[in-house]
Design an enzyme around this catalytic site. Structure first.
Site, PDB file in Angstrom:
ATOM      1  N   PHE A   1     -18.660  28.494  14.174  1.00  0.00           N
ATOM      2  CA  PHE A   1     -19.495  27.892  13.140  1.00  0.00           C
ATOM      3  C   PHE A   1     -20.957  28.016  13.554  1.00  0.00           C
ATOM      4  CE2 PHE A   1     -15.377  26.406  12.271  1.00  0.00           C
ATOM      5  CZ  PHE A   1     -15.343  26.045  10.927  1.00  0.00           C
TER       6      PHE A   1
ATOM      7  N   GLY B   1     -27.199  26.157  10.154  1.00  0.00           N
ATOM      8  CA  GLY B   1     -28.571  25.751  10.470  1.00  0.00           C
ATOM      9  C   GLY B   1     -29.143  26.599  11.583  1.00  0.00           C
ATOM     10  N   LYS B   2     -29.773  25.945  12.551  1.00  0.00           N
ATOM     11  CA  LYS B   2     -30.431  26.670  13.647  1.00  0.00           C
ATOM     12  C   LYS B   2     -29.459  27.223  14.677  1.00  0.00           C
ATOM     13  CE  LYS B   2     -34.723  24.028  13.129  1.00  0.00           C
ATOM     14  NZ  LYS B   2     -35.689  23.105  13.761  1.00  0.00           N
TER      15      LYS B   2
ATOM     16  N   ASP C   1     -22.558  28.046  20.626  1.00  0.00           N
ATOM     17  CA  ASP C   1     -23.670  27.898  21.584  1.00  0.00           C
ATOM     18  C   ASP C   1     -23.172  28.081  23.016  1.00  0.00           C
ATOM     19  OD1 ASP C   1     -22.196  25.567  21.221  1.00  0.00           O
ATOM     20  OD2 ASP C   1     -23.853  24.261  21.814  1.00  0.00           O
TER      21      ASP C   1
ATOM     22  N   TYR D   1     -14.224  15.276  33.014  1.00  0.00           N
ATOM     23  CA  TYR D   1     -13.204  14.250  33.249  1.00  0.00           C
ATOM     24  C   TYR D   1     -11.940  14.803  33.901  1.00  0.00           C
ATOM     25  CZ  TYR D   1     -16.257  12.107  29.780  1.00  0.00           C
ATOM     26  OH  TYR D   1     -17.357  11.640  29.099  1.00  0.00           O
TER      27      TYR D   1
ATOM     28  N   GLU E   1     -13.130  15.632  18.185  1.00  0.00           N
ATOM     29  CA  GLU E   1     -12.586  15.670  19.539  1.00  0.00           C
ATOM     30  C   GLU E   1     -11.703  14.447  19.810  1.00  0.00           C
ATOM     31  OE1 GLU E   1     -14.701  17.602  23.057  1.00  0.00           O
ATOM     32  OE2 GLU E   1     -15.060  15.462  23.409  1.00  0.00           O
TER      33      GLU E   1
END
Length: 368
Positions: free
Chosen positions: A132, A135-136, A224, A247, A315
């Protein structure tokens, strides 16, 4: 004379009566057998229905109807492949390599890349990767695609399904043979939470409407990120989940960032839990991924109708699902690290890592 005729008539009458009784008995027997069989059939059906009603799960799973779905089948390998002999006495001793439900926990050094890739290439799966870029976040596409082409399932057929609100920003990146891009337009988002929730919504819709006959194996990944090392077929299974880097070592289950409010559909009580999984990388057979994303989408919608949002959005719902529907393979944090964190000794290889970025600048609502 009359006496003998009467006796003969009586014998014939008795014989006819006897045969008639036999016929009636036979007919009654056949009828009773049919009735018994019908009753047995009804009882079986009733028992099956009752069993189905009583065999409930904490997490409801809805199956998609794809009877010809792909699976790896037998672990076949081409003849003549040269590789190191496996050893039963040596291997990783610094980490656990199997879960308590007895499926692999994958680390560098627990598989032979040559062998595992050869096995899965023989099945020639069609691999889909959903990313996905809204936007930026479109700025991260070029790096993701370029490094993926270098390290991700090289030699396999791969389709990148890019969800974006800005098709003009899709970069022209050279792709290998059998690899292509499909662009899927989605609306712009006002909040970054809409983007993460939207992943499950649009993944569900797209599987239903478009890619059911295009893909055998499906990944969801965050754009990203950059690949730094091979990410191969050792990641394949019916449902593969990645341990969250923050974790996976010494965190007690009571300290996992699960959703702890009973009002949310993502609620996990204290005292329960296996691991904490990231939602930034996951994969599996198309049908199993469909079950997962649809569940997360529907549960988040139900939360929204009750004016609640799970603490870590999709999540949180993902971790609820995977607690009660165990993944068939668990991938170590090698399969999603972060450029923010130092790499510890037990992470021998960083295969993919999330980039450092200014969240306030790239997120539509300034990171809040």
């Amino acid at each position: 004379m009359c006496f003998f005729m009467l006796r003969a008539s009586s014998k014939i009458y008795c014989l006819v009566s006897f045969i008639s009784v036999l016929i009636l008995l036979w007919a009654f027997y056949l009828y009773s057998q049919d009735s018994v069989q019908n009753r047995i059939g009804l009882m079986c059906n009733d028992n099956t229905a009752a069993a189905m009603k009583t065999h409930t799960y904490v997490v409801e799973v809805k199956r998609c109807s794809n009877k010809d779905s792909w699976s790896v089948g037998n672990l076949l390998m081409p003849t003549g492949l040269t590789y190191s002999q496996p050893n039963t006495q040596r291997g990783r001793t610094d980490v656990n390599c199997v879960t308590n439900w007895n499926v692999p926990l994958v680390w560098e050094g627990t598989f032979d890349p040559l062998v595992i890739d050869a096995i899965y290439k023989k099945t020639d799966p069609r691999v889909g990767v959903m990313i996905f870029a809204v936007g930026k976040y479109t700025r991260f596409l070029k790096g993701f695609l370029e490094t993926s082409e270098k390290y991700f399932l090289t030699g396999f057929r791969v389709t990148y399904y890019i969800f974006t609100d800005s098709e003009k920003d899709i970069p022209a990146v050279p792709l290998g043979e059998g690899r292509n891009i499909t662009v899927l337009p989605v609306p712009a988002a006002r909040r970054w939470q809409e983007v993460v929730f939207g992943r499950m919504k649009w993944a569900t819709i797209t599987i239903d409407k478009q890619i059911r006959n295009e893909t055998d194996y499906l990944f969801l990944m965050d754009v990203d990120s950059l690949f730094y090392h091979r990410f191969g077929a050792e990641s394949f299974s019916r449902l593969s989940a990645v341990l969250h880097r923050g974790y996976y070592k010494k965190t007690e289950r009571v300290d996992f960032p699960y959703e702890r409010r009973p009002e949310s559909r993502a609620y996990i009580p204290f005292g329960e839990g296996d691991y904490y999984y990231t939602a930034a990388v996951l994969g599996g057979y198309l049908e199993d991924m469909y079950n997962l994303v649809r569940y997360c989408y529907e549960q988040s919608e139900e939360d929204a109708s009750n004016n609640i949002e799970a603490v870590w959005q999709e999540e949180s719902h993902l971790n609820k699902y995977l607690l009660y529907n165990k993944p068939t393979k668990v991938l170590s944090p090698e399969y999603l690290w972060s450029d923010y964190d130092r790499v510890p000794a037990d992470i021998k290889v960083v295969r993919i890592s999330q980039l450092k970025k200014n969240y306030k600048e790239v997120r539509p609502n300034g990171g809040h």
